[in-house]
Every structure is written in structure tokens, then in C-alpha cells.
Design an enzyme around this catalytic site. Structure first.
Site, mmCIF file in Angstrom:
data_model
loop_
_atom_site.group_PDB
_atom_site.id
_atom_site.type_symbol
_atom_site.label_atom_id
_atom_site.label_comp_id
_atom_site.label_asym_id
_atom_site.label_seq_id
_atom_site.Cartn_x
_atom_site.Cartn_y
_atom_site.Cartn_z
ATOM 1 N N ASN A 1 116.850 30.032 20.528
ATOM 2 C CA ASN A 1 118.196 30.158 19.955
ATOM 3 C C ASN A 1 119.233 29.927 21.050
ATOM 4 O O ASN A 1 118.878 29.667 22.198
ATOM 5 C CB ASN A 1 118.364 31.520 19.283
ATOM 6 C CG ASN A 1 118.137 32.655 20.259
ATOM 7 O OD1 ASN A 1 118.872 32.798 21.229
ATOM 8 N ND2 ASN A 1 117.098 33.443 20.029
ATOM 9 N N LYS B 1 99.883 18.461 23.445
ATOM 10 C CA LYS B 1 101.113 18.065 22.750
ATOM 11 C C LYS B 1 100.741 17.525 21.371
ATOM 12 O O LYS B 1 99.893 16.638 21.264
ATOM 13 C CB LYS B 1 101.829 16.985 23.556
ATOM 14 C CG LYS B 1 103.148 16.597 22.929
ATOM 15 C CD LYS B 1 103.786 15.406 23.611
ATOM 16 C CE LYS B 1 104.967 14.953 22.801
ATOM 17 N NZ LYS B 1 105.397 13.617 23.134
ATOM 18 N N LYS C 1 117.118 50.955 12.720
ATOM 19 C CA LYS C 1 116.335 50.797 13.941
ATOM 20 C C LYS C 1 116.466 52.003 14.879
ATOM 21 O O LYS C 1 116.016 51.940 16.027
ATOM 22 C CB LYS C 1 116.762 49.522 14.671
ATOM 23 C CG LYS C 1 116.497 48.228 13.873
ATOM 24 C CD LYS C 1 116.536 47.014 14.783
ATOM 25 C CE LYS C 1 116.361 45.724 14.010
ATOM 26 N NZ LYS C 1 116.177 44.565 14.882
#
Ligand code: CTP
Length: 413
Positions: A215, A295, A351
Site C-alpha cells: 500500500n 517468477k 480492537k
């Protein structure tokens, strides 16, 4: 909340321009900063620039001209807890090693008796010169801390050794040196004796030997929080994924990880010693079910590629067990594009966090650079909404609000 007095001594090298940024970093880290410059340094950067950045007159002269007081060479040497020479030229190293004081900077160094940090910068030939290395060794033997120059483009147009270390690295060394030597007042070091575990950056979940899913987190906020916690006296452990900002190398323990599973294992390992956990990492929520050893070739994948993924372990929900670690102050982050405060508050209780820092990437525009607005939420609702600011400033303000909880004695809980 000033922590220590830092005297920045600037000598005549092109890297003097980087010391402008260093001045700002030192001030933001909570140090009081005063600057002195040689005549040649002023050929590269004017003293007015350092006066604006440090908020104080700059000592440029032994005889009381300009901003300077005739007794600056004694007064500033007594005032400083740490002196930093950046850039330190070959000439400065030679004079400092041999006790020569023929201008404001070298005279200040003669009178200075506490912690000295040197950030050499010069052409690669000068850097290799045995006389320069001998001078540096003499200074090391007398206790100076040397932030080694790196390799990179030099002013003479070649890529070689001798380039001054980046200001962030010099800052980290000053924090480390000042932490050990210059804490003069417990009020300056409210996190002294506390262990703070910080996570930062993205994780990378491998698909094959070459590709991964990740990200856009840069790690800038976590690194800024780690630095600030260290400058407030904490013993910091930073567990980080691949960072887009320099890792704070001088800050105690740095634990680089790649995947969410690696990060979970590292947090589990270090949690026992922690008084506070700051989970600013952008941990991947899913990871590919299988990782190909070699790969993967597009011929074998065809025209579309569906990747089966499984949920990663949730570090805050599953690793941090509040029954086993009731005394750890747990601070999480929430990235939400809608209903920011409501969803962040839900995450806080789901949490088991003590505090959550809510961040809206849409309003804030971009990751990394630029100004961001954050909201600190506790069990009883919003505690603080920041003005838009850069991540270093936000980290400073955030920690000053969290310090009372992080520094509290466990018996008070
Ligand atoms: N977090 C974690 N372990 C994960 C994922 C997230 O400990 N596997 C932590 C993050 O470091 C952050 C907090 O949980 O402090 C909230 O992260 P965020 O990504 O906003 O929320 P998620 O719970 O992952 O949910 P969603 O992505 O659906 O919003």
C-alpha cells in the site's frame, strides 16, 4: 518542552545548505538551537537564514560584530549540552584535533567541554587523506561522535565518498547523544525509563519471487513518532516495513520486516517489555494464499489473474491481548474515507485500544508529504482535532497529548 541546548557550528562546505534543514529538524525535536558560522560558511549560506530558522542571532565573529557578542565564544560553549559541527570540513577537523582557535567556531570548540557530534563533508580525496583520517581518529579518541559521510554526488561532480550524512541521520545521533548525556530535568524527559514500541510503514505480501502486494504508506508518521518519543527520553523499538523516508538509524532498536506475519511476530516478541504500543503501520489485511517460488510467467497466467487471498493476523485484535498486557497503553490508527469518527471509535473498542488516531486520506489528499489533519479519539470521544500540519509537527503535538498516559505509573492506572 525544551530538552537540551544544541550549538550548531557550520563550516564552509556546500553541505552548509543541508544544515538549514538540520536547524529546523533540531528545533522541531524540542532542542533549543543556537548557530555559529565561519566566514567561509557564510559564502554558502547567509547568517540571516540561520537566524530566521533558529529564532536567535547567529555568532559569526570573535569581536562582537553583527549579531555577535564578544563573549559568545565562552557563553555559547557553556550554554550548549551538545555541539554539532555540520558540515565539518577537513580544515575544521585539523584545527579541532590540534587545538587551534582562530575564528568563532574553532574558539567555541576549544572552550566547549561536553558532547561533540561531527558530520564531516569533503571531496573524496581529502576524505581519504591520512592526515584527515588521523585528525578524525584523534577527535574520536577524545570522545567525539562521528556521523560518517556517505557516498553520493559531490560538488566536484563525481559520485564518491565524502558527502555529508543526511540531516535526519545527524538529528538521530544528536537525540541518541543528548538522551544519554544531557537530560537536565525530568520535565524535559517525561518518557525516561519507559519503553515505547512503534510500528511504521506498509507491509509487503509476496505473490512470487518478484511481485508483491502493498500500500501507499510511507512510514513518515511512525518514524516521526519514534523520533519524538526518543527525544522525550523513551527507549524506542521501531518495527518497520519498507520505508519511503530515512530510517532513524541512531534510535536504539530498528527491526525491519516485510510481511504482516513478520510484523505480528516482531510485535509479539517485543510487547512484554513495552509500556506503550503505537501501531501506526499500514498492515496488509490480506495475503496471497500461495507464493510462487520463481517468477510467475504471464503465458501461464492467461489473460486475467485471480489471486486467492487469506486474511492476515490482526495484530491489535489478536496479538495484543489486553488481559495479558493490561498495563500497555495501546494507540492505533484508523484510515477511513467515510464516517471517520464513528468508524474510528468502533475500531477503538473492537480492537481494545486506549486511543485511536483517525486520518482521512481523501481530505488529506496525499500520503507522505504535505499537510494532514488528524483526530485523536479516546474511550470518551474526541480528545483533539489537529489543524492541518506536516507529519513531524503532528507527531510532536500528538505525543505531547499522549505523554501523560504513557508516562503514568502503573499503580495510578
Ligand atoms: N492493524 C493491525 N493488524 C492488521 C491490520 C491493521 O494491527 N492486520 C492495525 C493498524 O496498524 C491500525 C489499526 O489496526 O492501527 C486500524 O487499521 P485499519 O487498516 O484502519 O483498519 P482495519 O481494522 O484493518 O480495517 P479496514 O481496513 O477494513 O478499515
Amino acid at each position: 518542552m525544551s530538552r537540551a541546548n544544541v550549538l550548531l557550528l557550520v563550516t564552509g562546505g556546500i553541505a552548509a545548505y543541508k544544515s538549514c534543514h538540520l536547524t529546523r529538524l533540531l528545533s522541531r525535536a524540542g532542542f533549543s538551537v543556537r548557530v555559529a558560522m565561519t566566514r567561509s560558511a557564510q559564502r554558502f549560506v547567509g547568517h540571516v537564514t540561520f537566524r530566521s530558522l533558529s529564532g536567535h542571532g547567529v555568532a559569526t565573529d570573535l569581536w562582537g560584530e553583527g549579531d555577535t557578542d564578544p563573549l559568545d565564544h565562552v557563553n555559547l560553549a557553556r550554554w550548549a549540552d551538545v555541539a554539532v559541527v555540520a558540515p565539518a570540513t577537513a580544515n575544521l577537523l585539523g584545527k579541532a584535533a590540534n587545538g587551534i582557535g582562530d575564528d568563532i567556531v574553532t574558539t567555541l570548540l576549544l572552550a566547549f567541554e561536553r558532547e561533540l557530534v561531527l558530520a564531516p563533508a569533503m571531496n573524496d580525496g581529502m576524505w581519504r587523506n591520512p592526515a584527515v583520517q588521523a585528525n578524525l581518529q584523534t577527535l574520536r579518541d577524545r570522545g567525539a561522535h562521528v556521523v560518517e559521510p556517505g557516498s553520493g554526488w559531490l560538488a566536484c561532480g563525481i559520485e564518491a565518498d565524502g558527502r555529508m550524512a543526511e540531516p535526519e541521520e545527524i538529528l538521530d545521533r544528536v537525540i541518541a547523544v543528548a538522551g544519554g548525556a544531557a537530560a537536565r530535568d525530568v520535565d524535559d524527559q517525561p518518557l525516561s525509563g519507559r519503553s515505547v514500541l512503534v510500528t511504521a510503514g506498509p507491509t509487503r505480501e509476496p505473490l512470487d519471487a518478484i511481485r508483491y502486494l502493498s500500500n501507499r504508506s510511507t512510514g513518515a508518521m511512525g518514524v516521526a513518532l519514534a523520533r519524538r518519543a526518543a527525544s522525550l527520553g523513551a527507549d524506542v523499538t521501531l518495527i518497520h516495513g519498507p520505508l519511503s523516508v530515512p530510517a532513524p538509524a541512531a534510535l536504539g532498536r530498528l527491526i525491519p520486516v516485510q510481511t504482516a506475519a513478520d510484523m505480528a511476530a516482531a510485535v509479539a516478541k517485543h510487547l512484554n517489555k513495552a509500556d506503550a504500543l503505537i501501531m501506526s503501520a499500514a498492515v496488509a489485511d490480506f495475503t496471497p494464499e500461495t507464493v510462487s517460488e520463481g517468477k510467475l510467467k504471464k503465458e501461464s497466467l492467461g489473460t486475467s489473474w485471480n489471486v486467492p487471498m487469506t486474511r492476515t493476523i490482526d495484530i491489535l485484535a489478536d496479538v495484543v491481548d489486553r488481559e495479558i498486557h493490561p498495563d500497555v497503553t495501546v494507540i492505533g490508527f484508523a484510515l477511513e474515507t467515510e464516517d471517520l469518527e464513528i468508524r474510528a471509535t468502533e475500531k477503538l473498542s473492537a480492537k481494545g485500544m486506549d486511543f485511536i488516531v483517525a486520518n482521512d486520506p481523501v481530505t488529506n489528499g496525499t500520503f507522505g508529504e504535505g499537510k494532514h489533519q488528524i483526530t485523536l479519539i479516546g474511550p470518551d470521544g474526541v480528545i483533539w482535532k489537529s489543524d492541518p500540519a506536516g507529519k513531524d509537527d503532528l507527531a510532536n503535538e500528538l505525543l505531547s497529548r499522549l505523554v501523560p498516559y504513557m508516562a503514568r505509573d502503573k499503580d495510578d492506572a
